[in-house]
Design an enzyme around this catalytic site. Sequence first.
Site, PDB file in Angstrom:
ATOM      1  N   SER A 186      27.773  41.706  46.976  1.00  0.00           N
ATOM      2  CA  SER A 186      28.739  40.701  47.603  1.00  0.00           C
ATOM      3  C   SER A 186      30.226  41.589  48.079  1.00  0.00           C
ATOM      4  O   SER A 186      30.789  40.939  48.691  1.00  0.00           O
ATOM      5  CB  SER A 186      28.640  39.693  47.267  1.00  0.00           C
ATOM      6  OG  SER A 186      29.433  39.971  45.501  1.00  0.00           O
TER       7      SER A 186
ATOM      8  N   ASP B 113      37.766  33.405  45.371  1.00  0.00           N
ATOM      9  CA  ASP B 113      37.137  32.509  44.566  1.00  0.00           C
ATOM     10  C   ASP B 113      36.677  32.065  43.672  1.00  0.00           C
ATOM     11  O   ASP B 113      37.592  33.602  42.960  1.00  0.00           O
ATOM     12  CB  ASP B 113      36.033  31.718  46.074  1.00  0.00           C
ATOM     13  CG  ASP B 113      34.965  33.960  45.742  1.00  0.00           C
ATOM     14  OD1 ASP B 113      35.148  34.133  45.151  1.00  0.00           O
ATOM     15  OD2 ASP B 113      33.915  33.268  47.191  1.00  0.00           O
TER      16      ASP B 113
ATOM     17  N   HIS C 119      35.398  36.800  43.718  1.00  0.00           N
ATOM     18  CA  HIS C 119      35.999  38.006  44.717  1.00  0.00           C
ATOM     19  C   HIS C 119      36.869  38.272  44.803  1.00  0.00           C
ATOM     20  O   HIS C 119      38.227  37.311  45.163  1.00  0.00           O
ATOM     21  CB  HIS C 119      35.131  37.224  45.849  1.00  0.00           C
ATOM     22  CG  HIS C 119      33.849  37.433  45.807  1.00  0.00           C
ATOM     23  ND1 HIS C 119      32.947  36.516  45.904  1.00  0.00           N
ATOM     24  CD2 HIS C 119      32.664  38.471  45.466  1.00  0.00           C
ATOM     25  CE1 HIS C 119      31.699  36.416  46.053  1.00  0.00           C
ATOM     26  NE2 HIS C 119      31.549  37.859  45.657  1.00  0.00           N
TER      27      HIS C 119
END
Length: 368
Positions: free
Chosen positions: A34, A324, A327
């Site tokens: 991600s 978040d 990340h």
Amino acid sequence: MKIKVGVAMLVVTIFAILIDGYSCKVVQFIFGDSLSDVGNNKYLGKSLAQASLPWYGIDFGNGLPNGRFSNGRTVADIIGDKMGLPRPPAYLDPSLTEDMILENGVNYASGGGGILNETGALFIQRLSLYKQIELFEGTQTLIRSKIGKVAADKFFQGARYVVALGSNDFINNYLMPVYSDSWNYNDQSFIDYLMETLKAQLQLLHTLGARQLMVFGLGPMGCIPLQRVLSTSGDCVDRANNLALSFNKAGSKLMDNLNAKLPNSSYRFGDAYDVVNNIIINPSKYGFSNSDSPCCSFGKIRPALTCVPASVLCKDRSKYLFWDEYHPSDSANQFIANELIKKFGFTRVDQGDAPSSAPAIAPSPDQN
């Protein structure tokens, strides 16, 4: 007869010029999770690892979600821009064509993916590194059919490669008791397992033409907001950080060994652990005001795991290390990328001034 020979020679010359044009373009092929995903998971309909809701992408281009798990760019985006490389599109983007691949490369990164096939199973759908390499092999078949084997081999050997996975193998595998790896291995044997697997994967990429490759190391993953909020004290989780340090040490040694073993290889290990850790310890020194909580959070309900439309954003996103629970923010990614560029002395490839046709980061830090 002379006319026919002349025409044939002209056709061969034009074809050679076209092939040389393809092979001379330097592009990137990115494998990751991600932290590097630019939209592949958007097209995995059953995947629970998604960045398809506001406020993801708020500081990138038109401010709409684009598949990046951040408010802005990834580290790979920024390093590529600084080097004058185009931003590679997501492999699963249905608009991807052979011409786009030849112009921009491809990004195979997938949120929730890991070095190990079993990692991230709780997300239902994700692309492991082995699966990403399998897709890359398919890409090679497409390009060979378009420009021929000789030109394709030159094209792929001249490209830049990024491999950026590993954190999910700990956070969404080994450190979770629902996974068998958590009781089949101890800390050291799990690191060994990861390195053996990564070694085989990087050797496979070398056989497929990867000559200039960087593996990104892990940051202090015990200090991400999710790990802090799940701890009893709210402090960084030492065990997770120690695992990241062990991974980085082993990964750096692996790169040295592969460089000595694989012909014509330039394999590097990008370790940004200290860069991020320094910000965590003393955020104000580096222009940040917060290094322990997410900019995008669901009020007092923590951990919310993802940023959702009902979440509340911090007043100045440029001052937060984390976007978040998992990340980094765009500002953090820019800082990390700049430090890696300085550390390794990256220089621009000869491709003009524009980084790519992809949208630039949106300038305003204010919430709409």
